[in-house]
Design an enzyme around this catalytic site. Structure first.
Site, mmCIF file in Angstrom:
data_model
loop_
_atom_site.group_PDB
_atom_site.id
_atom_site.type_symbol
_atom_site.label_atom_id
_atom_site.label_comp_id
_atom_site.label_asym_id
_atom_site.label_seq_id
_atom_site.Cartn_x
_atom_site.Cartn_y
_atom_site.Cartn_z
ATOM 1 N N CYS A 55 0.843 -1.185 0.000
ATOM 2 C CA CYS A 55 0.000 0.000 0.000
ATOM 3 C C CYS A 55 0.884 1.243 0.000
ATOM 4 C CB CYS A 55 -0.944 0.014 1.197
ATOM 5 S SG CYS A 55 -0.091 0.214 2.776
ATOM 6 N N CYS A 58 2.765 1.789 3.195
ATOM 7 C CA CYS A 58 3.928 0.895 3.288
ATOM 8 C C CYS A 58 5.083 1.471 2.478
ATOM 9 C CB CYS A 58 3.577 -0.486 2.740
ATOM 10 S SG CYS A 58 2.019 -1.173 3.325
ATOM 11 N N ASP A 471 -8.588 7.115 -38.067
ATOM 12 C CA ASP A 471 -7.878 7.210 -39.335
ATOM 13 C C ASP A 471 -8.525 6.197 -40.282
ATOM 14 O OD1 ASP A 471 -5.805 7.759 -41.254
ATOM 15 O OD2 ASP A 471 -4.874 5.876 -40.624
#
Length: 816
Positions: A55, A58, A471
């Site tokens: 996380c 951490c 395109d």
């Protein structure tokens, strides 16, 4: 320390500490995948696998520990992948010092080869096994057993709940002792992680839970008649359960990326010379030892170990790992193959074109990892919110514990429990991880289906797209051009026109030029000497043939040369030629001739059939007309329909081709509008106009010729990018296979992902807010176990499980 990246939408700082004090569990996934890389020389870079760093909080602790280490230049910490990449000065620090720094923050380096004092050696040994067999899981089970026995003795077998110890006027009953054993078994890992949080000044969930458990236990032991043993034991057990569930969810997200890492085999069978007379033998070697240009041998059923070109044999190759194609692709001599794809049938000899670590699949994995590091707007908002939320709720917990009993009255013990409850919900775990875990799930799922998304911000933007610009050539059409008509003018026959067109176009890199050259070669047309070649951007080419300047290009090019194409009628059959080159042409109204070719009718007729018209001639005359057709992709119309069904408001085609050809293609595929005869900068102008009107616009092109327009769009999507370095590097999203039908899948995945993120963020926020309001109310009794389950275990599990739904999305088989 930071890793400055100018391409990052958030300004370039990938600094784990920037995540603020957003917090979640720190004892992350047990998976010990990955390996350190890099050598310890000056400016060296090393990558560690830190599986328990799962996380942002951490990562902030690891970053703080590395920042204090002399010689560290930059860090790139990725909690969603569990990796830490460190750039360092080898003269001032060593790899071992860096490992020690990471572990000093409380996170073992799984690939260091030694047990860590700061973590559990058997946790690292679990490796790819289930988190529910880890050391923490075993301790949690033991803690839960003691808690269950304590509850049984206290409420079910009250006769057994006698005094066990009596010291200084305080008694410890049997149930209390069992609760204390539950705290010791389950709380040790929490308190240890809380210690590292405190040492790194991180106000995260480990620190908050440590304070709550130690406070409840300490007061129960120190103050007579206050018994919070069951609360402390419940916190230890339930929080550990929450962490295990979170680790399991993160593990699942990481495994989706690790599946990509395992696609390529570790060894390759190579044909190598064994003697001076040219004898060869088959040698099995690690892929790292295979040099570019060597020949690898692939038997049926084996994975192709390296990118390369087939030199012997033919086979059907399953390219799904790279392009997401469900049907194997036939490969023969001269065809390109990719590492990680599967040889289905015959034997193949492949000359390698990329070294190990530089293959297409390696680049895909690297780009997917980079994508996980890019923060979306929502993720940055959540982290900014968390910076204020956590301190505010902690302050409320302190007020509830020490001020509320005096000001509002009521029992001190009751307010103490409420304060602990507020500490439990002070960490915004669920909504902090809601975005990154969704991005990981979406990006890795897309990669496995042949769609490479370069960042969470691009995934988020794709979900907000209101208009898509296509395109034409190579996107809505196959891009495989072929000559359909050759019309000679002014005494030139088909061979003369093709000889002239072939000579001029031979040096052109445009697909139209390639088609003309290929058609002329098929008919054995003789080559001619070419000098002074020039490409005229967006219009055609010019070159000197046998000393005379010739042109080949759009009708507009010849209009610029002074030809009045609306009025001049050019005759055929009466021109004087010199060596196949017309030098004089008779010009007269077609009404007076029987052998006249009318450009005013011929060119529009060819264009109305969806063909591109190329005129060939000099400044004095037009020598002929060449028509080229490009087939519309079979899936193009269905793709446009699916996008419209999924809520895209506007679909437009942008092309440099002529109005009539563009109109024919636009009608066949069903776009809302088209714009033709566009130069590259004019495509950019059209995309900018779309952004002004529709805000979020995707541009789909070939990734090279349309690069300016792709860069201008909110999201640039490159077609057929497998093996194309430029497309992989420049596009926001790359459709690895040449499959337009993946576009609706991409849009659906992105839109679903945005919806999941909103559900996770607001759902978890509302639950936290409801608990934050309810807990301090005197007339509401919110049990501590319910606070842990609803505010931590339940929401964390819910948001990760919800995010995993993205992995179940697949491209629509109806469009494949």
């Amino acid at each position: 320390m930071t890793n400055d990246d100018p391409d990052r939408p958030d300004g370039g700082d990938h600094d784990a500490a920037d995540a603020g004090e957003a917090c979640c569990g720190s004892d992350g996934c047990d998976t010990a995948a990955g390996a350190a890389s890099g050598d310890a020389d000056e400016g060296a870079e090393v990558r560690f696998s830190v599986p328990e760093m799962d996380c942002s909080s951490c990562a902030s602790k690891v970053d703080a520990a590395l920042s204090d280490r002399e010689g560290v230049v930059a860090t790139d910490l990725r909690p969603t992948a569990g990796t830490a990449t460190v750039t360092y000065d080898a003269e001032r620090t060593t790899r071992a010092d860096l490992v020690a720094a990471v572990e000093s923050a409380g996170y073992p380096v799984a690939d260091d080869g030694s047990a860590s004092a700061s973590g559990d050696a058997d946790d690292a040994a679990v490796g790819a096994g289930s988190v529910f067999r880890s050391a923490r899981a075993k301790r949690t089970a033991l803690s839960g057993l003691f808690l269950g026995l304590g509850l049984l003795v206290q409420f079910g077998l009250a006769g057994l709940n006698g005094s066990l110890v009596a010291v200084a006027g305080r008694e410890l009953a049997v149930a209390d002792a069992l609760y204390l054993l539950a705290v010791l078994a389950g709380g040790e890992v929490i308190v240890r992680n809380g210690y590292y949080s405190a040492r790194n000044l991180s106000l995260d969930i480990d620190f908050l839970m440590s304070v709550a458990i130690l406070s409840a236990t300490g007061i129960s032991l120190a103050v007579p008649d206050l018994h919070f043993y069951v609360e402390a034991a419940s916190l230890a057990v339930l929080f550990n359960v929450a962490e295990l569930l979170e680790r399991y969810s993160v593990d699942r997200a990481r495994n989706s990326l690790e599946e990509l890492l395992t696609l390529s085999p570790d060894v390759a069978t190579v044909r190598r010379a064994t003697g001076p007379d040219g004898e060869t033998e088959r040698v099995e070697v690690p892929v790292e030892d295979v040099a570019v240009g060597e020949t690898v041998l692939v038997e049926p059923g084996e994975k192709i170990p390296m990118d390369g070109t087939v030199t012997e044999g033919s086979s059907a190759v399953n390219q799904a790992p790279i392009t997401g194609e469900s049907v194997p692709v036939d490969k023969a001599v001269g065809d390109e193959v990719f590492a990680g794809t599967i040889n289905e049938q015959g034997f193949l000899a492949v000359e390698t074109t990329a070294a190990a670590g530089d293959t297409t699949i390696d680049r895909i994995v690297e780009l997917v990892e980079d994508a996980q590091a890019n923060k979306t707007d929502r993720e940055q908002f959540v982290e900014r919110f968390a910076d204020y939320y956590t301190p505010a709720v902690v302050a409320a917990a302190l007020l509830a514990t020490f001020v509320a009993p005096v000001v509002l009255g009521g029992g001190w013990a009751t307010w103490f429990v409420r304060g602990i409850s507020l500490l439990v919900i002070a960490c915004p775990c669920a909504f902090v991880i809601s975005t990154p875990v969704t991005v990981v799930s979406g990006v890795t799922s897309a990669a496995k289906n042949g769609v490479l998304i370069k960042g969470g911000n691009h995934l988020e933007a794709m979900g907000e797209v209101d208009a898509v610009a296509f395109d034409k050539t190579g996107t809505l059409t196959t891009g495989e051009l072929s000559v359909t008509d050759v019309v000679g003018l002014n005494g030139n026959d088909e061979a003369n026109v093709l000889a002239c067109a072939r000579a001029i176009e031979r040096r052109s890199e445009h697909p139209i030029g390639d088609a003309i050259v290929a058609h002329a070669d098929e008919r054995g047309v003789a080559d001619r000497e070419v000098t002074d070649f020039e490409s005229i951007t967006g219009k055609g080419v010019r070159a000197d043939l046998d000393g005379r300047t010739h042109y080949a290009g759009k009708p507009g090019l010849f209009a610029d040369l002074g030809f009045d194409l609306g009025h001049v009628h050019l005759t055929g059959g009466e021109a004087v030629t010199d060596g196949g080159v017309a030098v004089e042409a008779a010009k007269s109204p077609c009404a007076d001739r029987d052998d006249c070719v009318d450009l005013v009718e011929t060119v529009p007729r060819l264009q109305s059939e969806g063909k591109t018209v190329v005129l060939v001639g000099t400044e004095a005359e037009i020598e002929g007309v060449v028509a080229i057709a490009d087939e519309v992709r079979p899936e193009a119309r269905r793709t446009v329909e699916r996008l419209r069904e999924q809520g895209v408001d506007h679909l437009v085609m942008l092309t440099g081709d002529n109005e009539r050809t563009a109109g024919a293609v636009a009608e066949r595929v069903g776009v809302d509008e088209f714009h033709a005869d566009l130069l590259p900068d004019e495509k950019v102008d059209r995309v900018e106009a779309l952004r002004e009107e529709y805000d979020t616009v995707a541009m789909v092109g070939d990734g090279i010729n349309d690069a300016p327009a792709l860069a201008t769009a909110s999201v640039g999507v490159a077609m057929g990018a497998a093996g194309t370095d430029t497309a992989l590097e420049t596009a926001d999203v790359a459709l690895m296979g040449d499959d337009l039908s993946k576009l609706p899948y991409l849009h659906r995945l992105a839109r679903t992902g945005n919806g999941i993120i909103r559900q996770n963020v607001w759902g978890s926020l509302l639950v936290k807010a409801a608990l934050a309001v309810a807990i301090p109310l005197p007339f509401v009794a919110v049990p501590l176990w319910f606070v842990v389950l609803a505010g931590d275990v339940g929401m964390t599990t819910a948001v990760t499980g919800n995010a995993m739904r993205l992995a179940r999305l697949r491209p629509d088989p109806a469009t494949a």
